[in-house]
Structure formats: structure tokens, C-alpha cells
Design a protein around this motif. Structure first.
Motif, PDB file in Angstrom:
ATOM      1  N   LEU A 137     -11.099  -2.730  -3.084  1.00 27.34           N
ATOM      2  CA  LEU A 137      -9.701  -3.159  -3.212  1.00 27.34           C
ATOM      3  C   LEU A 137      -9.621  -4.496  -3.938  1.00 27.34           C
ATOM      4  O   LEU A 137      -8.755  -4.706  -4.782  1.00 27.34           O
ATOM      5  N   ASP A 138     -10.544  -5.403  -3.598  1.00 26.31           N
ATOM      6  CA  ASP A 138     -10.544  -6.726  -4.238  1.00 26.31           C
ATOM      7  C   ASP A 138     -10.773  -6.624  -5.741  1.00 26.31           C
ATOM      8  O   ASP A 138     -10.122  -7.306  -6.529  1.00 26.31           O
ATOM      9  N   ILE A 158      -4.396   7.028  -5.964  1.00 25.65           N
ATOM     10  CA  ILE A 158      -4.927   5.689  -6.282  1.00 25.65           C
ATOM     11  C   ILE A 158      -6.255   5.470  -5.562  1.00 25.65           C
ATOM     12  O   ILE A 158      -7.240   5.024  -6.153  1.00 25.65           O
ATOM     13  N   GLN A 159      -6.276   5.795  -4.270  1.00 21.87           N
ATOM     14  CA  GLN A 159      -7.496   5.599  -3.486  1.00 21.87           C
ATOM     15  C   GLN A 159      -8.656   6.438  -4.028  1.00 21.87           C
ATOM     16  O   GLN A 159      -9.776   5.950  -4.186  1.00 21.87           O
ATOM     17  N   LYS A 160      -8.390   7.712  -4.336  1.00 18.03           N
ATOM     18  CA  LYS A 160      -9.425   8.606  -4.867  1.00 18.03           C
ATOM     19  C   LYS A 160      -9.968   8.076  -6.191  1.00 18.03           C
ATOM     20  O   LYS A 160     -11.184   7.992  -6.393  1.00 18.03           O
ATOM     21  N   GLU A 161      -9.062   7.706  -7.099  1.00 14.90           N
ATOM     22  CA  GLU A 161      -9.489   7.207  -8.408  1.00 14.90           C
ATOM     23  C   GLU A 161     -10.268   5.891  -8.268  1.00 14.90           C
ATOM     24  O   GLU A 161     -11.255   5.670  -8.962  1.00 14.90           O
ATOM     25  N   ARG A 162      -9.825   5.036  -7.365  1.00 15.34           N
ATOM     26  CA  ARG A 162     -10.530   3.767  -7.132  1.00 15.34           C
ATOM     27  C   ARG A 162     -11.936   4.020  -6.619  1.00 15.34           C
ATOM     28  O   ARG A 162     -12.915   3.447  -7.119  1.00 15.34           O
ATOM     29  N   LYS A 163     -12.070   4.908  -5.640  1.00 15.65           N
ATOM     30  CA  LYS A 163     -13.387   5.185  -5.044  1.00 15.65           C
ATOM     31  C   LYS A 163     -14.313   5.890  -6.025  1.00 15.65           C
ATOM     32  O   LYS A 163     -15.519   5.626  -6.029  1.00 15.65           O
TER      33      LYS A 163
END
Length: 193
Positions: free
Chosen positions: A24-25, A13-18
Motif C-alpha cells: 500500500l505504501d 485495485i487490490q488484485k492489480e496491486r498484489k
């Protein structure tokens, strides 16, 4: 990965988000999942529900199977039989250990038809809020002691019996027995809604 280990979804999740340059918001706003829950998921401190995971995969535009497989998809030759090992079968567990759902259906079918292996501890219950309009559940008892209750009625089940009921109202499956109860649950969503 050990047999009882859950897939490590937080780093994916973190990798795809970045990679999408999302804070996060911003991901919270897009997915409808709270910022604090997202942060806990990324740190591996939360056990998100299937609905939360589904919301995140839809917001990030990734396939659910990518999330479970650790974000790495391998091109492979089509196989006559696809095998999903126990270690890669996703589970949803209640925090207090009252119940466990093993997701047996393909991620590609989510929101249309889903099936689960259900386990409920003695004297415990699995309570569910209403699903989408037109949704039905079919619960086949593999052990005695189970009952289904909705706002429309209650039905006890014996081993081998199947209860079919509306799941677009509040509903629960309870185990009144002295042993862990097991069942197969199929969830059918109304395709017109």
C-alpha cells in the motif's frame, strides 16, 4: 449488478496491486493517493473521485475501462455500436448528496475531452478546484436555476443556454432553484500542456 450499484473497484485495485507485488505504501508513493485512502478504497469504504481513480489506473498501468468492468476484459468482435448500460456508467457523487456526475465519455478520452451528466440538488453547488492550465468547461442547462461562477465572473443560465468558461481557475456551478437541476458538461483540456 443492480442498476444503482457502483462497480466494485476495491477488489480490482487490490488484485492489480498484489499482482505487481506492491505494498500500500509503495502504490501510495507511485500514485500520489494516500495510504489510508487506498486502504479504504480496497475495502470498499471510500467513494473515490475520478481524479483518484485516474491516478491509480495510471500508476498500475491498467485501462480505466478494466477498472470499471471489474478487471476482466473480454476479447470480442468489433461492434457497430458500443452500448454502455446504466449499471456500467460510472458516477461520482458528493458524500452529502448535493450533486452527482455521471461520466458519459469514453475512458480513453480522459484528460483530453470528457463529458458528464450533472445533477445538483436544490440550494446546493458543485465546487471545483482549478483544472490543468488551458482547461475550459462548457455547461448546457437542461433546467432553470443554474449559475456558473469563477473568480472572473458569474453567469445565470436558463434552460437550453450554454456557458463556456475557464476551468483552470476555481469555479462552481450552483442551483438556486427549488428542484434538482440538470445539465450536460463538457470539459476540454488544452492539449499543449
Amino acid at each position: 449488478m443492480e442498476v444503482n450499484d457502483a462497480p466494485k473497484i476495491g477488489p480490482v485495485i487490490q488484485k492489480e496491486r498484489k499482482e505487481r507485488h506492491l505494498t500500500l505504501d509503495r502504490l501510495a508513493a507511485i500514485s500520489g493517493v494516500s495510504r489510508s485512502m487506498l486502504s479504504q478504497i480496497e475495502r470498499g469504504e471510500a467513494n473515490p473521485t475520478f481524479a483518484v481513480l485516474w491516478s491509480l489506473t495510471q500508476a498500475l498501468g491498467i485501462d480505466f475501462s478494466q477498472l470499471i468492468a471489474g478487471g476482466i476484459t473480454h476479447q470480442r468482435k468489433a461492434e457497430a455500436i458500443e452500448l454502455v448500460t446504466l449499471a456500467l456508467t460510472p458516477e461520482i457523487k458528493s458524500p452529502d448528496g448535493a450533486w452527482r456526475l455521471r461520466i458519459l465519455s469514453s475512458p480513453a478520452l480522459a484528460g483530453r475531452i470528457e463529458w458528464y451528466e450533472v445533477e445538483i440538488a436544490p440550494g446546493c453547488k458543485l465546487q471545483s478546484a482549478p483544472h490543468a492550465p488551458g482547461t475550459f468547461e462548457h455547461l448546457t442547462a437542461n433546467t432553470d436555476g443554474l449559475s456558473v461562477e469563477t473568480e472572473l465572473g458569474r453567469q445565470a443560465l436558463k434552460t437550453g443556454e450554454t456557458a463556456r468558461y475557464r476551468a483552470d481557475v476555481s469555479h462552481e456551478i450552483a442551483n438556486s432553484g427549488s428542484e434538482t437541476a440538470r445539465a450536460l458538461m463538457v470539459v476540454l483540456y488544452d492539449q499543449d500542456n
